[in-house]
Design an enzyme around this catalytic site. Structure first.
Site, short mmCIF file in Angstrom:
data_model
loop_
_atom_site.label_atom_id
_atom_site.label_comp_id
_atom_site.label_asym_id
_atom_site.label_seq_id
_atom_site.Cartn_x
_atom_site.Cartn_y
_atom_site.Cartn_z
N CYS A 135 0.81 -1.23 0.00
CA CYS A 135 0.00 0.00 0.00
C CYS A 135 0.84 1.27 0.00
CB CYS A 135 -0.93 -0.01 1.21
SG CYS A 135 -1.85 -1.54 1.34
N HIS B 16 -2.80 8.43 5.37
CA HIS B 16 -3.05 7.07 4.86
C HIS B 16 -4.46 6.66 5.25
CE1 HIS B 16 -2.02 3.21 3.25
NE2 HIS B 16 -2.15 2.59 4.40
N GLU C 182 -1.22 6.06 13.09
CA GLU C 182 -0.86 7.21 12.26
C GLU C 182 -1.04 8.51 13.04
OE1 GLU C 182 -1.41 9.05 7.76
OE2 GLU C 182 -2.87 7.59 8.47
N LYS D 191 -9.56 8.05 1.41
CA LYS D 191 -10.10 6.68 1.42
C LYS D 191 -11.53 6.64 1.94
CE LYS D 191 -5.66 4.25 1.81
NZ LYS D 191 -4.74 5.39 1.95
N HIS E 290 -9.66 1.93 -0.49
CA HIS E 290 -8.20 1.73 -0.47
C HIS E 290 -7.76 1.15 -1.79
CE1 HIS E 290 -4.21 1.09 0.69
NE2 HIS E 290 -4.38 0.58 1.90
N PHE F 43 1.53 -3.21 4.09
CA PHE F 43 1.82 -4.51 4.67
C PHE F 43 3.32 -4.80 4.49
CE2 PHE F 43 -2.64 -6.62 4.00
CZ PHE F 43 -3.14 -5.85 5.03
#
Length: 413
Positions: free
Chosen positions: A163, A303, A314, A335, A340, A399
């Site tokens: 991502c 994010h 975050e 998002k 996403h 990830f």
């Protein structure tokens, strides 16, 4: 001396619009692109919705035969790239093909082709596999097809960093231009993974929201009732040029790319470092790279995935980097509207960040209804905000513990 780098062209394929202007207007209006899945029967899945690209016609920019030999992730990439070059008013041949590069990202690559050809193998045997299977599926093919379709013969490579990939691609393109290895780089990311296998895989991880009764409310970053991310798809392409090159041809400039930070958590295959150290370090590196003080930053495109851990950590990382200034920052998550986009997320969100600087409007975080005591910053809830933005960050975390941040500035010549 390192060369200065600017954004001069934008192309977008997204769940809320298949061109720059529609995408931007939808973001500002707080429109959700999340609906029940239409591409396949999802009735047996725990999650039955996604942020699908709608009304996409690749033959507007590609010959039908060419389009059929590309996976959807490559179609999205090539169409967005052609739109970005058109937006930049740039002819690759006039620049010189050897001075135009492609640095592109994906998280998964040709997932749809992989699934289709697996079914062919199981049902009909190996003799029926398409000779185009491998060149449609492999992750580097979006970058390859962009080069083939545009004639760009310069540096060309693919970033596959989950991502964070889209943000990493733009950051690496920035470095290529800073070093003088190209005059123009076509960069960004593409993903087309709203497929049965991808949906099943993310569902098995319990990573997705299961708010099936109200899909448009499912992505709710930083909200106390968030329950997972929403799978999305699309592509974002930016034309990056050295400032000197852009000025020499009288190009319009959206924003300057001024800093880039990239780190690893070295912690876990999916969960972020609970102390947010890697994310904080990526932001700090981008600030240092741009020679920008934390208090000079106006906005962060977060994010913000709408998962419990990501949003909380975050927020913690932002506080570590910005201290008391964190509470004066505007922060929002695209998002909440587009889901996403995995390997394309960072590129599309950087486009939104550049447009935020260019237009002086901050898109909202929609579906923000119940504050979370651990997410207590200004997330620009539910309604866009007119505000001058001179300096902005865009964050992406993937990830494997991959963290990437790009810093954009309003251009000052």
């Amino acid at each position: 001396m390192r060369k200065r780098v600017v954004i001069t062209g934008i192309g977008v394929i997204s769940p809320i619009g298949n061109d720059k202007d529609t995408f931007w207007q939808s973001l500002v209006e707080g429109k959700s692109g999340i609906t029940n899945i239409s591409r396949f029967d999802a009735s047996q899945f725990p999650t039955r919705f996604a942020a699908e690209v709608k009304d996409f016609d690749p033959t507007r920019f590609l010959e039908r035969k060419e389009a059929k030999r590309m996976d959807r992730f490559s179609q999205y990439a090539v169409v967005a790239a052609k739109m970005a070059l058109q937006d930049a008013g740039l002819d690759v041949n006039k620049v010189g093909p050897d001075r135009v590069g492609v640095v592109f990202a994906t998280g998964i690559g040709g997932m749809e082709t992989f699934e289709e050809q697996t079914r062919v193998l199981v049902e009909k045997g190996p003799g029926k596999i398409s000779p185009f299977f491998v060149p449609m599926m492999i992750a580097n093919m979006a970058a390859g097809q962009i080069a083939i379709q545009t004639g760009a013969r310069g540096i060309n490579f693919t970033v596959v960093n989950a991502c964070a990939a889209g943000t990493n691609a733009v950051g690496e393109a920035f470095r290529v231009l800073q070093r003088g290895e190209a005059d123009v780089v076509i960069t960004g990311g593409s993903e087309a993974s709203v497929t049965p296998l991808a949906l099943a895989g993310f569902s098995a991880m319990k990573a997705l929201s299961t708010r099936n009764e109200a899909p448009e409310k499912a992505s709710r970053p930083f909200d106390r009732l968030r329950d997972g991310f929403v799978l999305g798809e699309g592509a974002g392409v930016l034309v990056l040029e050295t400032l000197d090159h852009a000025l020499s041809r009288g190009a319009r400039v959206y924003a300057e790319v001024a800093g880039y930070g990239c780190t690893a958590d070295a912690y876990h295959i999916t969960a972020p470092d609970p102390e947010g150290e890697g994310a904080a370090k990526a932001m700090a590196l981008a600030l240092a790279d741009a020679n920008v003080r934390p208090e000079e930053v106006d906005y962060i495109n977060a994010h913000g995935t709408s998962t419990d851990l990501n949003d909380r950590i975050e927020t913690l990382a932002i506080k570590k980097v910005f201290g008391s200034h964190a509470y004066r920052l505007a922060i929002s998550s695209n998002k909440s509207m587009i889901g996403h986009l995995l390997g394309a997320a960072g590129a599309v969100e950087l486009i939104a960040t550049a447009l935020t600087i260019y237009h002086g409007i901050i898109p909202p975080t929609i579906n923000y209804e119940e504050p979370d005591p651990e997410c207590d910053l200004d997330y620009v809830p539910n309604k866009a905000r007119k505000q001058e933005v001179k300096v902005a960050l865009s964050n992406s975390f993937g990830f494997g513990g991959h963290n990437a941040t790009v810093l954009l500035k309003r251009v000052e010549i």
